[in-house]
Design an enzyme around this catalytic site. Structure first.
Site, PDB file in Angstrom:
ATOM      1  N   TYR A 114       0.784  -1.187   0.091  1.00 30.18           N
ATOM      2  CA  TYR A 114      -0.104  -0.007   0.124  1.00 30.18           C
ATOM      3  C   TYR A 114       0.733   1.238  -0.062  1.00 30.18           C
ATOM      4  O   TYR A 114       1.362   1.460   0.839  1.00 30.18           O
ATOM      5  CB  TYR A 114      -0.962  -0.054   1.102  1.00 30.18           C
ATOM      6  CG  TYR A 114      -1.906  -1.113   1.176  1.00 30.18           C
ATOM      7  CD1 TYR A 114      -2.115  -1.951   0.176  1.00 30.18           C
ATOM      8  CD2 TYR A 114      -2.614  -1.352   2.490  1.00 30.18           C
ATOM      9  CE1 TYR A 114      -3.118  -3.133   0.218  1.00 30.18           C
ATOM     10  CE2 TYR A 114      -3.527  -2.525   2.620  1.00 30.18           C
ATOM     11  CZ  TYR A 114      -3.622  -3.393   1.394  1.00 30.18           C
ATOM     12  OH  TYR A 114      -4.422  -4.120   1.507  1.00 30.18           O
ATOM     13  N   HIS A 182       0.048 -11.817   1.269  1.00 26.72           N
ATOM     14  CA  HIS A 182      -0.982 -10.916   0.589  1.00 26.72           C
ATOM     15  C   HIS A 182      -1.578 -11.624  -0.723  1.00 26.72           C
ATOM     16  O   HIS A 182      -2.733 -11.569  -0.947  1.00 26.72           O
ATOM     17  CB  HIS A 182      -0.295  -9.610   0.038  1.00 26.72           C
ATOM     18  CG  HIS A 182      -1.372  -8.449   0.053  1.00 26.72           C
ATOM     19  ND1 HIS A 182      -0.669  -7.107   0.276  1.00 26.72           N
ATOM     20  CD2 HIS A 182      -2.640  -8.386  -0.276  1.00 26.72           C
ATOM     21  CE1 HIS A 182      -1.953  -6.415  -0.003  1.00 26.72           C
ATOM     22  NE2 HIS A 182      -3.045  -7.164  -0.105  1.00 26.72           N
ATOM     23  N   SER A 262     -12.591  -5.093   2.186  1.00 30.89           N
ATOM     24  CA  SER A 262     -13.519  -4.343   1.089  1.00 30.89           C
ATOM     25  C   SER A 262     -15.112  -4.445   1.621  1.00 30.89           C
ATOM     26  O   SER A 262     -15.752  -4.868   0.545  1.00 30.89           O
ATOM     27  CB  SER A 262     -13.222  -4.321  -0.409  1.00 30.89           C
ATOM     28  OG  SER A 262     -12.039  -4.226  -0.657  1.00 30.89           O
ATOM     29  N   PRO A 263     -15.270  -4.539   3.019  1.00 27.75           N
ATOM     30  CA  PRO A 263     -16.689  -5.007   3.220  1.00 27.75           C
ATOM     31  C   PRO A 263     -17.808  -4.128   2.615  1.00 27.75           C
ATOM     32  O   PRO A 263     -18.937  -4.835   2.690  1.00 27.75           O
ATOM     33  CB  PRO A 263     -16.475  -4.819   4.774  1.00 27.75           C
ATOM     34  CG  PRO A 263     -15.440  -3.775   4.896  1.00 27.75           C
ATOM     35  CD  PRO A 263     -14.475  -3.881   3.962  1.00 27.75           C
ATOM     36  N   ARG A 266     -15.664  -1.795  -1.484  1.00 25.41           N
ATOM     37  CA  ARG A 266     -14.733  -0.564  -1.996  1.00 25.41           C
ATOM     38  C   ARG A 266     -15.487   0.866  -1.809  1.00 25.41           C
ATOM     39  O   ARG A 266     -15.282   1.799  -2.822  1.00 25.41           O
ATOM     40  CB  ARG A 266     -14.103  -0.529  -3.384  1.00 25.41           C
ATOM     41  CG  ARG A 266     -13.387  -1.790  -3.305  1.00 25.41           C
ATOM     42  CD  ARG A 266     -12.710  -2.097  -4.790  1.00 25.41           C
ATOM     43  NE  ARG A 266     -11.943  -3.366  -4.528  1.00 25.41           N
ATOM     44  CZ  ARG A 266     -12.463  -4.653  -4.759  1.00 25.41           C
ATOM     45  NH1 ARG A 266     -13.643  -4.741  -4.337  1.00 25.41           N
ATOM     46  NH2 ARG A 266     -11.615  -5.409  -4.761  1.00 25.41           N
ATOM     47  N   GLY A 267     -16.431   0.948  -0.941  1.00 22.71           N
ATOM     48  CA  GLY A 267     -17.125   2.174  -0.567  1.00 22.71           C
ATOM     49  C   GLY A 267     -18.602   2.174  -1.482  1.00 22.71           C
ATOM     50  O   GLY A 267     -19.359   2.739  -1.115  1.00 22.71           O
ATOM     51  N   PHE A 268     -18.805   1.215  -2.373  1.00 24.83           N
ATOM     52  CA  PHE A 268     -20.075   1.481  -3.219  1.00 24.83           C
ATOM     53  C   PHE A 268     -21.192   0.962  -2.476  1.00 24.83           C
ATOM     54  O   PHE A 268     -22.371   1.876  -2.579  1.00 24.83           O
ATOM     55  CB  PHE A 268     -19.845   0.314  -4.465  1.00 24.83           C
ATOM     56  CG  PHE A 268     -21.161   0.480  -5.455  1.00 24.83           C
ATOM     57  CD1 PHE A 268     -21.080   1.496  -6.114  1.00 24.83           C
ATOM     58  CD2 PHE A 268     -22.220  -0.345  -5.526  1.00 24.83           C
ATOM     59  CE1 PHE A 268     -22.258   1.476  -7.150  1.00 24.83           C
ATOM     60  CE2 PHE A 268     -23.127  -0.277  -6.244  1.00 24.83           C
ATOM     61  CZ  PHE A 268     -23.349   0.553  -7.192  1.00 24.83           C
TER      62      PHE A 268
END
Ligand code: NAP
Length: 388
Positions: A114, A182, A262-263, A266-268
């Site tokens: 990251y 990862h 990404s629960p 990713r924000g969607f």
């Protein structure tokens, strides 16, 4: 041993009770339904927990020697520097990370790749003096040379050791609370990776370990060499592959925790993104994901609308439903939402204050499942790196 015993339900109930909260756990259904804070009913005085959103519930990832006690919701640090477009400056990010810590979050997630590197550096600067109180987990595997990701995997034992030393320095700590692989490295047998981590645990440099986006078979092989604490893979209402590919089943069977990344897709699923959203082309992998083209987002917004409508009847937001749905799936699941905003942090932490019945969750799940998801989650190149 029965599952409910394995996952330290007693500790979870105790924490909730101590903090004036009630928690409903139905062992038969293996569901953690909610934590509800009780507000003092005399003189209209709000308790501290009602004044500021805080998290008091804990969960245990892994079992036996691999057990790892963490707050029921973690915090994904990635988007504060990487892959989530525009972000506040370092000072503000550190202030928000400290807010999360003050409100009871004990699990913070970063990775070497990251940035690369600057996300670990941020976490190190924020928490260097708070190790022991919070846990910063990180990940190795993506090859990084001179601060640049090459796109290749390198999990050879010597490289893991070098990455471990470098992460310890960036995180300003003596021990990494959990070190994840990862991505699977096709050139390094999983047994060698597990054996190297076993040695690092013996040497006191790593406490626990985990793997991301691997298959049930790989999990079995790795766990046989060095017990895994958690698997971290993508899991949310729009991507439920781990329910079908045996990963959640093997975690349940072997007593391994699960950390959905990404629960909120990713924000969607939080509802703030739509076909007009402009991502920073230099710092956002969503520009490369088929699910985030304007056309796909327009089609998929039907799913957000379902969450919003469902939430309206319950005083919940779409984000809280997305996170709550994951939390009720099993008491050994700990989502790690990321945010750059205090308002979103509070909203996310308050998810645990709501109690929905198993039937209500099922109703929501069915309503979402009835809508086909448009666009794959990864492009062909990214898809090649998962599922080994
Ligand atoms: N192992 C892996 O391969 C892997 C891959 C990806 C991610 N991860 C980990 O998972 C963590 C989270 O993943 P993620 O950032 O991809 O996805 P996410 O948590 O699903 O979504 C983060 C996005 O949601 C927005 N958001 C947060 N709370 C919200 C709310 N209440 N309402 C509306 N929007 C909200 C944030 O924007 P604001 O800043 O505006 O709040 C942020 O851009 C990462 O930090 C990383 O640690 C791991």
């Amino acid at each position: 041993m029965k599952e409910k015993e394995k996952f330290s339900r007693r500790g979870f109930l105790k924490t909730a009770a101590v903090m004036g909260a009630t928690l409903t756990v139905s062992p038969a259904l293996d569901k953690v339904q909610a934590v509800t804070h009780t507000v003092s009913n005399n003189k209209n005085i709000l308790t501290d927990s009602a004044r500021a959103a805080a998290i008091t519930a804990h969960r245990t990832l892994g079992t036996g020697k691999a057990a790892f006690d963490v707050s029921a919701l973690g915090f994904g640090v990635m988007g504060m520097t990487y892959n989530r477009s525009y972000h506040p400056d370092k000072k503000q990010c550190i202030r928000l990370l400290h807010e999360a810590m003050e409100r009871g979050v004990t699990l913070f997630d970063t990775a070497i790749v990251y940035g690369p590197l600057n996300n670990e550096l941020l976490a190190g600067e924020a928490f260097g003096e708070f190790h022991g109180r919070v846990n910063v987990t990180t990940k190795f595997g993506h090859e990084v040379i001179n601060g640049k990701a090459t796109g290749r995997q390198d999990s050879r034992p010597a490289t893991i050791r070098r990455y471990c030393e470098e992460s310890l320095k960036r995180l300003r700590t003596d021990v990494i609370p959990m070190f994840y692989q990862h991505r699977f490295d096709p050139n390094t047998p999983v047994e060698d990776v597990a054996g190297t981590i076993q040695d690092l645990i013996k040497e006191g440099k790593v406490l626990h370990w985990g793997m991301c986006e691997v298959s049930a078979d790989t999990i079995r092989k790795a766990h046989a060499v060095c017990p895994l604490t958690a698997i971290q893979s993508e899991y949310h209402l729009m991507h439920r592959e781990v329910e079908r590919n045996g990963v959640l089943d093997v975690c349940r069977e072997l007593g391994i925790g699960f950390v959905p990344y990404s629960p909120m897709n990713r924000g969607f699923l939080g509802g703030d993104l739509n076909e007009y959203t402009e991502f920073d082309p230099n710092n956002d992998n969503r520009t490369t994901l088929p699910r985030f083209t304007p056309e796909a987002m327009r089609a998929n917004y039907r799913i957000v609308s379902v969450l919003q409508r469902y939430g309206r009847e319950r005083g919940m937001t779409a984000a809280q439903l997305a996170l709550g749905w994951l939390l009720q799936k099993a008491p050994w699941i700990v989502p790690i939402p990321g945010t750059t905003k205090l308002s979103h942090l509070e909203e996310n932490l308050r998810t645990l204050e709501f109690a929905l019945t198993a039937e209500e969750w099922k109703q929501l799940e069915d309503a979402v499942a009835a809508i086909p998801v448009t666009g794959d989650r990864y492009n062909a190149e990214q898809q090649k790196q998962v599922g080994f």
